[in-house]
Design a protein around this motif. Structure first.
Motif, PDB file in Angstrom:
ATOM      1  N   HIS A  11     -46.418 -35.528 -87.614  1.00 61.18           N
ATOM      2  CA  HIS A  11     -45.754 -34.711 -86.876  1.00 61.18           C
ATOM      3  C   HIS A  11     -44.331 -34.340 -87.449  1.00 61.18           C
ATOM      4  O   HIS A  11     -43.985 -35.299 -88.221  1.00 61.18           O
ATOM      5  N   ALA A  12     -43.981 -33.223 -86.851  1.00 59.49           N
ATOM      6  CA  ALA A  12     -42.584 -32.946 -87.211  1.00 59.49           C
ATOM      7  C   ALA A  12     -41.662 -33.416 -86.029  1.00 59.49           C
ATOM      8  O   ALA A  12     -41.897 -33.304 -84.866  1.00 59.49           O
ATOM      9  N   PRO A  13     -40.671 -34.601 -86.516  1.00 60.77           N
ATOM     10  CA  PRO A  13     -39.937 -35.122 -85.356  1.00 60.77           C
ATOM     11  C   PRO A  13     -39.085 -33.996 -84.524  1.00 60.77           C
ATOM     12  O   PRO A  13     -38.546 -33.253 -85.295  1.00 60.77           O
ATOM     13  N   ALA A  14     -38.759 -34.341 -83.245  1.00 62.27           N
ATOM     14  CA  ALA A  14     -37.607 -33.423 -82.787  1.00 62.27           C
ATOM     15  C   ALA A  14     -36.442 -33.612 -82.925  1.00 62.27           C
ATOM     16  O   ALA A  14     -36.173 -34.745 -83.405  1.00 62.27           O
ATOM     17  N   ARG A  15     -35.629 -32.834 -82.898  1.00 61.12           N
ATOM     18  CA  ARG A  15     -34.174 -33.191 -83.007  1.00 61.12           C
ATOM     19  C   ARG A  15     -33.508 -33.802 -81.880  1.00 61.12           C
ATOM     20  O   ARG A  15     -34.008 -33.673 -80.725  1.00 61.12           O
ATOM     21  N   SER A  16     -32.658 -34.731 -82.036  1.00 60.21           N
ATOM     22  CA  SER A  16     -32.069 -35.491 -81.186  1.00 60.21           C
ATOM     23  C   SER A  16     -31.121 -34.445 -80.105  1.00 60.21           C
ATOM     24  O   SER A  16     -30.726 -33.312 -80.532  1.00 60.21           O
ATOM     25  N   ALA A  17     -30.747 -34.769 -79.105  1.00 55.81           N
ATOM     26  CA  ALA A  17     -30.001 -34.184 -78.162  1.00 55.81           C
ATOM     27  C   ALA A  17     -28.708 -33.906 -78.615  1.00 55.81           C
ATOM     28  O   ALA A  17     -28.089 -33.113 -78.271  1.00 55.81           O
ATOM     29  N   LYS A  24     -30.873 -31.427 -91.844  1.00 54.97           N
ATOM     30  CA  LYS A  24     -31.793 -32.499 -91.695  1.00 54.97           C
ATOM     31  C   LYS A  24     -33.071 -32.197 -90.858  1.00 54.97           C
ATOM     32  O   LYS A  24     -33.703 -33.124 -90.224  1.00 54.97           O
ATOM     33  N   GLY A  25     -33.377 -31.008 -90.881  1.00 48.59           N
ATOM     34  CA  GLY A  25     -34.582 -30.450 -89.939  1.00 48.59           C
ATOM     35  C   GLY A  25     -35.717 -30.285 -91.086  1.00 48.59           C
ATOM     36  O   GLY A  25     -35.559 -30.015 -92.473  1.00 48.59           O
ATOM     37  N   GLY A  26     -37.088 -30.077 -90.632  1.00 44.49           N
ATOM     38  CA  GLY A  26     -38.191 -29.762 -91.575  1.00 44.49           C
ATOM     39  C   GLY A  26     -38.942 -30.795 -92.062  1.00 44.49           C
ATOM     40  O   GLY A  26     -39.705 -30.492 -92.816  1.00 44.49           O
ATOM     41  N   VAL A  79     -52.904 -34.488 -87.387  1.00 43.04           N
ATOM     42  CA  VAL A  79     -51.746 -33.775 -87.554  1.00 43.04           C
ATOM     43  C   VAL A  79     -51.510 -32.796 -86.390  1.00 43.04           C
ATOM     44  O   VAL A  79     -52.171 -32.273 -85.709  1.00 43.04           O
ATOM     45  N   GLU A  80     -50.076 -32.970 -85.668  1.00 41.67           N
ATOM     46  CA  GLU A  80     -49.645 -32.034 -84.668  1.00 41.67           C
ATOM     47  C   GLU A  80     -48.995 -31.106 -85.579  1.00 41.67           C
ATOM     48  O   GLU A  80     -47.862 -31.301 -86.153  1.00 41.67           O
ATOM     49  N   ASP A  81     -49.084 -29.976 -85.079  1.00 40.62           N
ATOM     50  CA  ASP A  81     -48.342 -28.782 -85.705  1.00 40.62           C
ATOM     51  C   ASP A  81     -46.878 -28.999 -85.210  1.00 40.62           C
ATOM     52  O   ASP A  81     -46.493 -29.359 -84.073  1.00 40.62           O
ATOM     53  N   ALA A  82     -46.079 -28.289 -86.049  1.00 43.94           N
ATOM     54  CA  ALA A  82     -44.470 -28.403 -85.903  1.00 43.94           C
ATOM     55  C   ALA A  82     -44.295 -27.434 -84.584  1.00 43.94           C
ATOM     56  O   ALA A  82     -44.941 -26.510 -84.409  1.00 43.94           O
ATOM     57  N   PRO A  83     -43.317 -27.627 -83.677  1.00 45.75           N
ATOM     58  CA  PRO A  83     -42.968 -26.937 -82.522  1.00 45.75           C
ATOM     59  C   PRO A  83     -42.684 -25.532 -82.920  1.00 45.75           C
ATOM     60  O   PRO A  83     -41.939 -25.488 -84.113  1.00 45.75           O
ATOM     61  N   ALA A  84     -42.851 -24.617 -82.196  1.00 44.05           N
ATOM     62  CA  ALA A  84     -42.520 -22.948 -82.310  1.00 44.05           C
ATOM     63  C   ALA A  84     -40.875 -23.069 -82.618  1.00 44.05           C
ATOM     64  O   ALA A  84     -40.071 -23.666 -81.768  1.00 44.05           O
TER      65      ALA A  84
END
Length: 108
Positions: A11-17, A24-26, A79-84
Motif C-alpha cells: 500500500h501507499a502509506p498516508a501522510r502524517s498530520a 517524501k510522497g509516492g 495490493v491496495e490502490d493509492a488514495p486519490a
C-alpha cells in the motif's frame, strides 16, 4: 505455494498530520498481517505475541518494485490502490477579504 502463512499488504502509506508538503510522497510499503492473536503476559501485564513478521515494514520506491520483491520471495500479497489525489488549492491572500465587488460575505 508460499512458505509464509501471513498475507502481505502492499500500500501507499498516508501522510502524517504534520506533513502538508509533497516531499517524501509516492513511496510504497509492504506490511504483514498478524499471524496470531496477541496475548496478555501475566507477569508484566503487557500484550505480546510470538509473531515477529507483523513488526516488519519494508519500503519501496514503486508499486512494481514491491510486487517484484513479494513474487521473488514467494510472499502472498494483496495490493491496495493509492488514495486519490486532491486537486490543488487556489492560494488566497488576506487582501481578498476586502476586495471590491466580492460576491460572498466576509467570514471573520
Amino acid at each position: 505455494m508460499s512458505r509464509n502463512t501471513a498475507i502481505a499488504r502492499i500500500h501507499a502509506p498516508a501522510r502524517s498530520a504534520m506533513q502538508s508538503g509533497k516531499a517524501k510522497g509516492g513511496g510504497w510499503m509492504l506490511t504483514f498481517a498478524p499471524a496470531e492473536a496477541r496475548k496478555l503476559d501475566p507477569l508484566t501485564g503487557w500484550f505480546g505475541s510470538g509473531d515477529t513478521q507483523s513488526q516488519l515494514r519494508l519500503s519501496f520506491s514503486s508499486r512494481e518494485a514491491a510486487e517484484a520483491f513479494a513474487r521473488a520471495n514467494g510472499i502472498v500479497y494483496e495490493v491496495e490502490d493509492a488514495p486519490a489525489v486532491r486537486h490543488e488549492m487556489k492560494p488566497k491572500s488576506y487582501a481578498e477579504n476586502f476586495r471590491y465587488g466580492r460576491a460572498e460575505n466576509w467570514t471573520h
